[in-house]
Design an enzyme around this catalytic site. Sequence first.
Site, PDB file in Angstrom:
ATOM      1  N   ASP A 266       0.832  -1.201   0.000  1.00 20.39           N
ATOM      2  CA  ASP A 266       0.000   0.000   0.000  1.00 20.39           C
ATOM      3  C   ASP A 266       0.872   1.259   0.000  1.00 20.39           C
ATOM      4  O   ASP A 266       1.633   1.489   0.943  1.00 20.39           O
ATOM      5  CB  ASP A 266      -0.878  -0.060   1.268  1.00 20.39           C
ATOM      6  CG  ASP A 266      -1.992   0.942   1.260  1.00 20.39           C
ATOM      7  OD1 ASP A 266      -1.997   1.821   0.399  1.00 20.39           O
ATOM      8  OD2 ASP A 266      -2.861   0.850   2.148  1.00 20.39           O
ATOM      9  N   GLY A 328      -5.446   3.420  -7.728  1.00 15.62           N
ATOM     10  CA  GLY A 328      -5.652   3.697  -9.151  1.00 15.62           C
ATOM     11  C   GLY A 328      -4.754   4.785  -9.727  1.00 15.62           C
ATOM     12  O   GLY A 328      -4.869   5.118 -10.907  1.00 15.62           O
ATOM     13  N   ASP A 349     -10.877   3.779  -0.897  1.00  8.50           N
ATOM     14  CA  ASP A 349     -11.435   2.774   0.017  1.00  8.50           C
ATOM     15  C   ASP A 349     -12.957   2.698  -0.093  1.00  8.50           C
ATOM     16  O   ASP A 349     -13.641   3.717  -0.118  1.00  8.50           O
ATOM     17  CB  ASP A 349     -11.071   3.129   1.462  1.00  8.50           C
ATOM     18  CG  ASP A 349      -9.610   2.848   1.751  1.00  8.50           C
ATOM     19  OD1 ASP A 349      -8.824   2.717   0.793  1.00  8.50           O
ATOM     20  OD2 ASP A 349      -9.259   2.779   2.945  1.00  8.50           O
TER      21      ASP A 349
HETATM   22  C1  GAL Z   1      -5.587   2.160   3.037  1.00 11.17           C
HETATM   23  C2  GAL Z   1      -6.078   1.002   2.203  1.00 11.17           C
HETATM   24  C3  GAL Z   1      -6.991   0.179   3.070  1.00 11.17           C
HETATM   25  C4  GAL Z   1      -6.235  -0.312   4.284  1.00 11.17           C
HETATM   26  C5  GAL Z   1      -5.613   0.863   5.028  1.00 11.17           C
HETATM   27  C6  GAL Z   1      -4.704   0.412   6.155  1.00 11.17           C
HETATM   28  O1  GAL Z   1      -4.726   2.962   2.275  1.00 11.17           O
HETATM   29  O2  GAL Z   1      -6.721   1.463   1.053  1.00 11.17           O
HETATM   30  O3  GAL Z   1      -7.511  -0.909   2.317  1.00 11.17           O
HETATM   31  O4  GAL Z   1      -5.248  -1.222   3.887  1.00 11.17           O
HETATM   32  O5  GAL Z   1      -4.864   1.679   4.159  1.00 11.17           O
HETATM   33  O6  GAL Z   1      -4.124   1.463   6.830  1.00 11.17           O
END
Ligand code: GAL
Length: 532
Positions: A266, A328, A349
């Site tokens: 991420d 994306g 999200d």
């Molecule tokens: C976001 C991600 C989520 C989750 C979260 C954890 O950026 O899109 O799905 O993983 O971080 O902190």
Amino acid sequence: MKSPARLAQILFPAIVAAALGLGPVATAAETSTGSGAAIILTPPPSAKPRINGAQVFGVRPGTPFLFTIAATGDRPMTFAADHLPAGLQLDSDTGRITGVLNKEGDYVVTLHAKNRLGEASRPFKIVCGPHIGLTPAMGWNSWNCFASAVTAEDIKKAADAMVSSGLINHGWTYINIDDFWEVNPHRANDPTLQGPQRDADRNIVPNPRFPDMKALVDYVHGKGLKIGLYSSPGPWTCGGCVASFDHELLDARQYARWGFDYLKYDWCSYRPELETHRKISEAFVSTLTNWINSFPENRRDDMRPYAIMRAALNRVPRDILFSLCQYGMGNVWEWGAQVGGNSWRTTGDIRDTWKSMSANGFSQISNQPFAGPGHFNDPDMLVVGYVGWGPNLHPTHLTPDEQYTHISLWCLLASPLLIGCDMTRLDPLTLSLLSNDEVLAVDQDPLGQQAKRLVKNGDLEVWTKDMEDGSKAVGLFNRGDSPAAVEVKWSDLGWSGRHRVRDLWRQKDLGTFQNDFGAMVPRHGVELVRVW
Ligand code: GAL
């Protein structure tokens, strides 16, 4: 033409089924999930054996193999496999295939599942080569339920429930730990997140909520399931925990030593300028220079951190599915496969609202050509069941029809299916949504094609997905606020004549239709069919 009874049956299936004495067409059940009475359309699985789940499976040579044959039907059940290649063994009681394949090639196996009522057989293709994740991942992820509160106990319970609920028999496989398994110096007042960030050899150390990562991984594997975890290419994860920047190879090795099978990576705190601060991994990253320089210049900064982790994962003797998460940016679908992503998030999200779910799902249009076996678009995880981003959970705010839309659309899109709810509180509607094998087969189809939007007429949309056997899965969607008739014309599919139509949620043949097929579709609802 649709008969009035057929239209009414689609609109009010349970009531009409009962009134017409149609028996198993549909059953109604009240559950506490969603608003209003929930209608369960999925018939219960037969007591006779049926083999479900992926029909094609990729593995790299020399890596540990684990595939659990997913089969519904009464237990005890015994499993067998014809033409299993040398190096693999099947446990006839559990249906688990393990071992190692050393030679690249395609191996076509026939799987068998047998109980006192009969036997099911199905071909299964093992593709030993560079590619894994040939069908979209199916599993569970901790974020939409526990978020920053996740513990090892929660993960164990999710694995237990994946088995005890029977979902494992429908092909559900991964149990994924999201953010917050690492130490988090930014939350100094939470002692369960404090500790050494890395050991003397710079290996990542989990926080005290995960006291024995190896034991946890073994526990999940011991149930025939696989397990995933989460990190970021920057110094910190999105939640401020320790992440992988300048430690990619060390982290990949540690994940492999623990035995992880899946990594969600991420973006969060990554910035291209960080590259000038690389020290520990300088030599490793310099071996990738030519590869990275071959990327289009305007995308290089987006691609680099994922390429580095992919290269690190390629160096460990374990198959680790690589799930890109950067919402994306930079049209990730155009290059996600080039950096070895097995899937890539295409949206922000998801939340359990109609606005969020429908915006994520119905926007998957221009990325359609980029999905294929081993690399899929990911409009984010599922928001059915009890969700809440911890600690207070609530039944999803999606209505039952919206939940049917959600699962139908994600399957048409060949999206990864990651359950986001509390696995210990699976209510009957949620379970039925996640265990319809004919619907899940749309997602898992070996051709790996993503549905195209064929028709958009105001709030009414028709999406079609090419299936390996030449049939098409078709979703007739109504995004509007009142019931509406939605139809698909065979000519729009490039077809003429009569075609057989099957309702996938009800698992019922509807007959053969000339020229077109249509249905009354409730507000925010769907009619999902397969047409031959
Ligand atoms: C976001 C991600 C989520 C989750 C979260 C954890 O950026 O899109 O799905 O993983 O971080 O902190």
